[in-house]
Design an enzyme around this catalytic site. Sequence first.
Site, PDB file in Angstrom:
ATOM      1  CB  VAL A   9      10.047   5.338   2.937  1.00  0.00           C
ATOM      2  CG1 VAL A   9      11.130   5.456   1.878  1.00  0.00           C
ATOM      3  CG2 VAL A   9      10.564   4.543   4.140  1.00  0.00           C
ATOM      4  CB  SER A  10       4.704   6.841   3.438  1.00  0.00           C
ATOM      5  OG  SER A  10       4.872   8.153   2.950  1.00  0.00           O
ATOM      6  CB  THR A  11       4.573   1.977   4.157  1.00  0.00           C
ATOM      7  OG1 THR A  11       4.982   1.694   2.804  1.00  0.00           O
ATOM      8  CG2 THR A  11       3.329   2.850   4.132  1.00  0.00           C
ATOM      9  CD  GLN A  14       6.267   4.539   0.425  1.00  0.00           C
ATOM     10  OE1 GLN A  14       6.940   5.339   1.063  1.00  0.00           O
ATOM     11  NE2 GLN A  14       5.093   4.873  -0.100  1.00  0.00           N
TER      12      GLN A  14
END
Length: 313
Positions: A9-11, A14
């Site tokens: 996941v990017s952050t 998320q």
Amino acid sequence: MTAYGYARVSTADQNPDHQIDALMRAGVEREHIYLDTASGAKASRPRLDELLAGLGEGDMLKITRLDRLSRSVQHLINLGADLRARGVGLHVIEQGIDTATMEGRAMFGMLAVLAELQRELIVSNTNDGLAAARARGRVGGRRPKLSQRQLDQAQRMYDSGEHTVEEIADTFNVSRPTMYRHLAAHHDGRDCVLVVYRNAKAKADASNRRMGETGQGGDVQLEADRKWWPIAPARRPRVKAIVYVADGTVVRVRSVDPDPSKWREDDRGYADVPVSRKPLDDLQIAEQLPTLGIRNGDQRPHVRGKLREYMVL
């Protein structure tokens, strides 16, 4: 053969649960699923590095989509080649790719190319949008620390010679480096020009645009161009011209008469500047302002929050 899963996941905000659930449905044990929190282009992915280092011949790496695994097409190609050389299979669940088959290997290469094309299109469209916004005087980034009125006041305080940069910075609650970036000196005796940034109004006649932002030429535009500018008396003998920029393009340059008897002020101390009736052409600019480095039609993107600035010649 052992099946391993990788999710990203990017952050931290998320939720990776849908990836983990898909990997478990595909036969990966929960303890064999590795999770990273990192942006798509970020180089450091410690859990992926740990997973790749532990894979051996006959193992299977499973992911939900290709964009969860690679940072770029080149990275994806190199990773696929490395896995094949080590005898490790790759299964992309949602895209139906299994490198154990000839068809899967071919699909793997095709999707990698399409993924890179999509990314390049997104970047290109984003850059085009930013360029169009800058041409209209709108740019991104943080809100400026000083408004144009504060910048004008700070410049006049500095030009008066009665205040130090530190005193001016304290007045507006900013640092000295910030204030230095906004102030243009005249005490060293160097000449300068005033650059004015404007947004041009839309007009039916495009040929009229270069003549002025008022939509009218001649005396009407001249009146708008000469009034009222916050130029301190101490600086006026050094101002040699005013450069007018509309929608990111230099549309006019007018020379300035420094004779103090020809300058007038309003009740705020702002100046009615004695500028040339006719704008300078490129030859006149080169002759009168040889170090300016600006010509009619040059692109000069507007900086957010800055409507005016001095350029030292």
